[in-house]
Design an enzyme around this catalytic site. Structure first.
Site, PDB file in Angstrom:
ATOM      1  N   PRO A  93      32.092 -38.680   2.355  1.00  0.00           N
ATOM      2  CA  PRO A  93      30.703 -39.036   2.063  1.00  0.00           C
ATOM      3  C   PRO A  93      29.990 -37.932   1.283  1.00  0.00           C
ATOM      4  O   PRO A  93      30.237 -36.750   1.514  1.00  0.00           O
ATOM      5  CB  PRO A  93      30.087 -39.166   3.455  1.00  0.00           C
ATOM      6  CG  PRO A  93      30.846 -38.173   4.280  1.00  0.00           C
ATOM      7  CD  PRO A  93      32.262 -38.226   3.746  1.00  0.00           C
ATOM      8  N   GLY A  94      29.133 -38.332   0.375  1.00  0.00           N
ATOM      9  CA  GLY A  94      28.316 -37.373  -0.364  1.00  0.00           C
ATOM     10  C   GLY A  94      26.850 -37.739  -0.187  1.00  0.00           C
ATOM     11  O   GLY A  94      26.112 -37.175   0.617  1.00  0.00           O
ATOM     12  N   ARG A  95      26.460 -38.800  -0.915  1.00  0.00           N
ATOM     13  CA  ARG A  95      25.056 -39.198  -0.965  1.00  0.00           C
ATOM     14  C   ARG A  95      24.440 -39.426   0.419  1.00  0.00           C
ATOM     15  O   ARG A  95      23.311 -39.012   0.681  1.00  0.00           O
ATOM     16  CB  ARG A  95      24.959 -40.492  -1.783  1.00  0.00           C
ATOM     17  CG  ARG A  95      23.551 -40.939  -2.070  1.00  0.00           C
ATOM     18  CD  ARG A  95      23.530 -42.337  -2.679  1.00  0.00           C
ATOM     19  NE  ARG A  95      24.547 -42.584  -3.658  1.00  0.00           N
ATOM     20  CZ  ARG A  95      24.374 -42.482  -4.983  1.00  0.00           C
ATOM     21  NH1 ARG A  95      23.209 -42.155  -5.481  1.00  0.00           N
ATOM     22  NH2 ARG A  95      25.373 -42.730  -5.805  1.00  0.00           N
TER      23      ARG A  95
ATOM     24  N   TYR B 155      20.894 -43.851 -15.050  1.00  0.00           N
ATOM     25  CA  TYR B 155      21.265 -45.099 -14.370  1.00  0.00           C
ATOM     26  C   TYR B 155      20.077 -46.045 -14.194  1.00  0.00           C
ATOM     27  O   TYR B 155      20.217 -47.091 -13.563  1.00  0.00           O
ATOM     28  CB  TYR B 155      21.787 -44.814 -12.957  1.00  0.00           C
ATOM     29  CG  TYR B 155      22.852 -43.749 -12.844  1.00  0.00           C
ATOM     30  CD1 TYR B 155      24.153 -43.984 -13.275  1.00  0.00           C
ATOM     31  CD2 TYR B 155      22.557 -42.522 -12.265  1.00  0.00           C
ATOM     32  CE1 TYR B 155      25.124 -43.007 -13.139  1.00  0.00           C
ATOM     33  CE2 TYR B 155      23.525 -41.542 -12.122  1.00  0.00           C
ATOM     34  CZ  TYR B 155      24.809 -41.795 -12.572  1.00  0.00           C
ATOM     35  OH  TYR B 155      25.760 -40.825 -12.427  1.00  0.00           O
TER      36      TYR B 155
ATOM     37  N   CYS C  54      12.198 -33.485 -25.235  1.00  0.00           N
ATOM     38  CA  CYS C  54      11.971 -34.243 -26.461  1.00  0.00           C
ATOM     39  C   CYS C  54      12.929 -35.425 -26.570  1.00  0.00           C
ATOM     40  O   CYS C  54      13.820 -35.443 -27.435  1.00  0.00           O
ATOM     41  CB  CYS C  54      12.119 -33.325 -27.655  1.00  0.00           C
ATOM     42  SG  CYS C  54      11.029 -31.922 -27.488  1.00  0.00           S
ATOM     43  N   GLU C  55      12.801 -36.356 -25.680  1.00  0.00           N
ATOM     44  CA  GLU C  55      13.612 -37.581 -25.670  1.00  0.00           C
ATOM     45  C   GLU C  55      12.759 -38.656 -25.014  1.00  0.00           C
ATOM     46  O   GLU C  55      12.142 -38.395 -23.985  1.00  0.00           O
ATOM     47  CB  GLU C  55      14.840 -37.419 -24.747  1.00  0.00           C
ATOM     48  CG  GLU C  55      15.802 -36.366 -25.111  1.00  0.00           C
ATOM     49  CD  GLU C  55      17.042 -36.897 -25.812  1.00  0.00           C
ATOM     50  OE1 GLU C  55      17.173 -38.127 -25.967  1.00  0.00           O
ATOM     51  OE2 GLU C  55      17.855 -36.062 -26.198  1.00  0.00           O
TER      52      GLU C  55
ATOM     53  N   ARG D 183      19.103 -38.947 -12.966  1.00  0.00           N
ATOM     54  CA  ARG D 183      19.415 -40.285 -12.453  1.00  0.00           C
ATOM     55  C   ARG D 183      18.518 -41.389 -13.027  1.00  0.00           C
ATOM     56  O   ARG D 183      19.024 -42.449 -13.422  1.00  0.00           O
ATOM     57  CB  ARG D 183      19.397 -40.308 -10.920  1.00  0.00           C
ATOM     58  CG  ARG D 183      20.352 -39.280 -10.285  1.00  0.00           C
ATOM     59  CD  ARG D 183      20.569 -39.514  -8.801  1.00  0.00           C
ATOM     60  NE  ARG D 183      21.353 -40.712  -8.572  1.00  0.00           N
ATOM     61  CZ  ARG D 183      20.884 -41.842  -8.144  1.00  0.00           C
ATOM     62  NH1 ARG D 183      19.597 -41.961  -7.854  1.00  0.00           N
ATOM     63  NH2 ARG D 183      21.657 -42.886  -7.994  1.00  0.00           N
TER      64      ARG D 183
ATOM     65  N   TYR E 160      23.235 -35.703  -6.242  1.00  0.00           N
ATOM     66  CA  TYR E 160      23.340 -35.886  -7.685  1.00  0.00           C
ATOM     67  C   TYR E 160      22.033 -35.511  -8.393  1.00  0.00           C
ATOM     68  O   TYR E 160      21.666 -36.106  -9.399  1.00  0.00           O
ATOM     69  CB  TYR E 160      23.780 -37.318  -8.018  1.00  0.00           C
ATOM     70  CG  TYR E 160      25.041 -37.699  -7.271  1.00  0.00           C
ATOM     71  CD1 TYR E 160      26.253 -37.116  -7.601  1.00  0.00           C
ATOM     72  CD2 TYR E 160      25.011 -38.586  -6.192  1.00  0.00           C
ATOM     73  CE1 TYR E 160      27.409 -37.419  -6.888  1.00  0.00           C
ATOM     74  CE2 TYR E 160      26.163 -38.896  -5.475  1.00  0.00           C
ATOM     75  CZ  TYR E 160      27.352 -38.307  -5.830  1.00  0.00           C
ATOM     76  OH  TYR E 160      28.499 -38.599  -5.133  1.00  0.00           O
TER      77      TYR E 160
HETATM   78  N1  LLP Z   1      34.999 -39.558  -3.247  1.00  0.00           N
HETATM   79  C1  LLP Z   1      35.249 -39.761  -4.553  1.00  0.00           C
HETATM   80  C2  LLP Z   1      36.641 -39.819  -5.008  1.00  0.00           C
HETATM   81  C3  LLP Z   1      34.181 -39.935  -5.450  1.00  0.00           C
HETATM   82  O1  LLP Z   1      34.437 -40.156  -6.727  1.00  0.00           O
HETATM   83  C4  LLP Z   1      32.840 -39.892  -4.978  1.00  0.00           C
HETATM   84  C5  LLP Z   1      31.717 -40.057  -5.893  1.00  0.00           C
HETATM   85  C6  LLP Z   1      32.621 -39.648  -3.607  1.00  0.00           C
HETATM   86  C7  LLP Z   1      33.724 -39.503  -2.778  1.00  0.00           C
HETATM   87  C8  LLP Z   1      31.260 -39.564  -3.013  1.00  0.00           C
HETATM   88  O2  LLP Z   1      30.547 -40.746  -3.167  1.00  0.00           O
HETATM   89  P1  LLP Z   1      29.143 -40.945  -2.412  1.00  0.00           P
HETATM   90  O3  LLP Z   1      29.405 -40.912  -0.948  1.00  0.00           O
HETATM   91  O4  LLP Z   1      28.250 -39.832  -2.822  1.00  0.00           O
HETATM   92  O5  LLP Z   1      28.676 -42.248  -2.893  1.00  0.00           O
HETATM   93  N2  LLP Z   1      26.163 -39.564 -10.149  1.00  0.00           N
HETATM   94  C9  LLP Z   1      26.095 -40.853  -9.504  1.00  0.00           C
HETATM   95  C10 LLP Z   1      27.118 -41.003  -8.417  1.00  0.00           C
HETATM   96  C11 LLP Z   1      28.535 -40.738  -8.861  1.00  0.00           C
HETATM   97  C12 LLP Z   1      29.534 -40.786  -7.739  1.00  0.00           C
HETATM   98  C13 LLP Z   1      30.855 -40.263  -8.170  1.00  0.00           C
HETATM   99  N3  LLP Z   1      31.860 -40.247  -7.157  1.00  0.00           N
HETATM  100  C14 LLP Z   1      24.673 -41.083  -9.017  1.00  0.00           C
HETATM  101  O6  LLP Z   1      23.818 -40.225  -9.230  1.00  0.00           O
HETATM  102  O7  LLP Z   1      24.381 -42.132  -8.439  1.00  0.00           O
END
Ligand code: LLP
Length: 429
Positions: free
Chosen positions: A274-276, A316, A342-343, A312, A371
Site C-alpha cells: 500500500p502507498g496512497r 490526472y 507559465c503553463e 496531480r 504522490y
Molecule cells: N505496487 C506497485 C507495483 C505499484 O506500481 C504501485 C503504484 C503501488 C504498489 C502503490 O499503489 P497505491 O497503493 O499507492 O495505489 N501517481 C499516481 C499513482 C501512481 C501509482 C503507481 N504505482 C497518482 O498520483 O495518482
C-alpha cells in the site's frame, strides 16, 4: 480519518496551528501528521492479523526518509522500484529481508545493488528480465530470489494512467504466459522462485477487482504447485483508494476481510504494497494566496504553490479539496486556483466552488500526502518546498526547503564557453 481539524476557527495539525508552521518555515510546504500516519499503517497492518503477512510500504507515494523510518519502526517492509528508492529505504533503516523490488525496467547495476543488499525478492516483469537477473546473480555467485508479476487482465475501474493490470498495460507477464515464465525461472540456475505477484492499479474504490485477481492467482499457483514449484509468497500489490472528494473506498478492514476469506487456507505469506491509503490523507500542502483577479468569465486565485509542487490536478485532473486555514463566514465563489508557473495546465483546482480567500492568507490543499512531494519537480527553477512532520505539539522539518544553489548542483559551464570574448555575436553560427 486524520488529525487536521479546525479549533476555534483555526486549522490545526494535531496540536499545532498550521499558521504557526507557516510563520516558521514559510510557504509553500508539505505538512504530515505523525498520528495519522501511525494510525493508517497500524489499521492496515492489523486488518491482516491472523495470517502470515508483510506490509511493504510502497515508497513511491512518499519517499521521505522520516516517513519510511516511521513505517519501518512499526514493522513495515518497503516496496521499491529503483536503485534510488532502494538507497533511500536502506538509509532509512529498512530490513533488506523486508524489501521487494518491482518495476518493468530494472537495470543491471540496480539488480546488482539489490543482490548485494540481500533483499527479500525481485518482482520480475518479463522473461528477458529473468535471464538478466540470472546472469547478474551468476556473476556474483548468488541465487536471486524472485516472484513473477502476473498481469491478470482485470479492469481496476480507475483512471487509465493508473490502471496497470490490463493486457494493454506494460506491466507484468500475461497470466496465460506466466506458467512458461515460471518454467524458465526454475530452469535458470541462479534464480530461486519464491512467489507470485500482481498489482492492478491505483486509487481503486471497489474490492471486487482485488478478489477477482486473487482468484486468478490462486488457480495459477495451484497449477504451479502441481508442477512441483514452491510458491511461498503471494503479493497482491497496492492500490486501495482514499476519499479525495466523495469517493467511498472500502475500509481496510473490509478490503482485508474479503482477501482473508480467499487466502486463509492457502499456505503462503501475503505481501501487500500500500502507498496512497497510508500516506494520502496524512498530508496536506499549505500555500499562500498571492493575488486574486477576475475577468467577465473567470475568477483566479493565484497562490504560491504550483504544478511543480503538486502535479496531480494538472496530470490526472485529480480533485483535491482546498480549504482556508482560517475558518470564517464568507461569500462562496467559483474560481480557478492557479500557481505562478507559465503553463495553462498549472492549476490546483478548476471551477471550484469555495469560500472566497483573501490575498495574503493561507490555504491548504488536502489529501496531498501521496504522490505530492514525490512527484515534485524544479520546473520554472522553483526550489522544491519544505516538508514538515508534526507530532502532537512538536514541529519537525523533515526536508528543508531547497535553495537556489540546490537548483544548479551538478551543472557546469564547459571551459570553451567561459571566455566570452571569443563569442562575439558575429561568430555564432
Ligand atoms: N505496487 C506497485 C507495483 C505499484 O506500481 C504501485 C503504484 C503501488 C504498489 C502503490 O499503489 P497505491 O497503493 O499507492 O495505489 N501517481 C499516481 C499513482 C501512481 C501509482 C503507481 N504505482 C497518482 O498520483 O495518482
Amino acid at each position: 480519518m486524520h488529525y487536521f481539524e479546525y479549533k476555534k476557527g483555526e486549522l490545526y495539525c494535531e496540536r499545532v496551528p498550521v499558521s504557526r508552521i507557516a510563520q516558521q518555515v514559510g510557504t509553500p510546504f508539505y505538512l504530515y501528521s505523525y498520528r495519522t500516519l501511525v494510525r493508517h499503517f497500524k489499521v492496515f497492518n492489523e486488518a491482516f492479523e491472523g495470517i502470515p503477512h508483510l506490509v511493504c510500504y510502497s515508497m513511491k507515494a512518499n519517499s521521505n526518509l522520516a516517513l519510511i523510518r516511521l513505517f519501518v519502526n512499526l514493522g513495515g517492509g518497503v516496496d521499491v522500484v529503483s536503485g534510488g528508492e532502494l538507497y533511500r529505504a536502506l538509509k532509512a533503516g529498512a530490513d533488506p529481508q523486508k524489501i521487494v523490488f518491482s518495476g518493468v525496467g530494472k537495470k543491471e547495476d540496480e539488480i546488482e545493488y539489490a543482490l548485494k543488499a540481500s533483499i527479500l525478492m525481485f518482482n520480475v516483469e518479463s522473461s528477458m528480465e529473468l535471464r538478466t537477473i540470472n546472469e547478474v546473480a551468476g556473476r556474483m555467485n548468488r541465487k536471486a530470489p524472485i516472484s513473477i508479476r502476473v498481469n491478470p487482465d482485470i479492469d481496476a475501474r480507475t483512471h487509465p494512467y493508473i490502471t496497470t493490470g490490463m493486457k494493454q498495460n506494460k506491466f507484468g507477464i500475461d497470466i496465460l504466459r506466466a506458467p512458461m515464465a515460471y518454467r524458465l525461472a526454475s530452469e535458470l540456475p541462479n534464480l530461486k522462485v519464491m512467489g507470485i505477484d500482481c498489482h492492478l492499479g491505483s486509487q481503486l474504490v471497489d474490492v471486487e477487482p482485488f478478489v477477482e485477481a486473487l482468484k486468478k492467482l490462486k488457480s495459477l499457483v495451484d497449477d504451479l504447485r502441481r508442477e512441483g514449484m514452491e510458491i511461498r509468497y503471494l503479493d497482491l500489490g497496492g492500490g486501495l483508494g482514499i476519499t479525495y472528494n466523495d469517493e467511498e473506498p472500502p475500509h481496510p478492514y473490509e478490503y482485508a476481510s474479503n482477501i482473508l476469506e480467499e487466502i486463509r487456507s492457502f499456505n503462503c505469506t501475503l505481501i501487500l504494497e500500500p502507498g496512497r491509503v497510508i500516506v494520502g490523507n496524512a498530508g496536506i500542502l499549505v500555500s499562500r494566496v498571492l493575488y486574486t483577479k477576475e475577468n467577465e468569465e473567470k475568477r483566479f486565485i493565484i497562490v504560491d504553490a504550483a504544478m511543480n509542487d503538486l502535479v496531480r490536478p494538472s496530470y490526472y485532473g485529480s480533485f483535491h479539496q482546498i480549504l482556508p486555514v482560517r475558518e470564517e463566514a464568507r461569500e462562496e465563489i467559483v474560481a480557478d486556483v492557479v500557481g505562478p508557473i507559465c503553463e495553462s495546465a498549472d492549476f490546483l483546482a478548476k471551477g471550484r466552488k469555495m469560500p472566497r480567500p483573501n490575498p495574503g492568507e493561507l490555504i491548504t490543499v488536502m489529501s496531498a500526502g501521496a504522490y505530492g512531494f514525490s512527484m515534485a519537480t524544479n520546473y520554472n527553477s522553483r526550489p522544491r518546498v519544505a516538508e514538515v512532520l508534526v507530532r502532537d505539539d512538536e514541529i519537525h522539518v523533515i526536508r528543508k526547503r531547497e535553495e537556489y544553489e540546490d537548483l544548479v548542483r551538478g551543472e557546469e559551464i564547459p571551459e570553451f564557453l567561459r571566455d566570452n570574448s571569443k563569442f562575439q555575436s558575429s561568430n555564432v553560427k
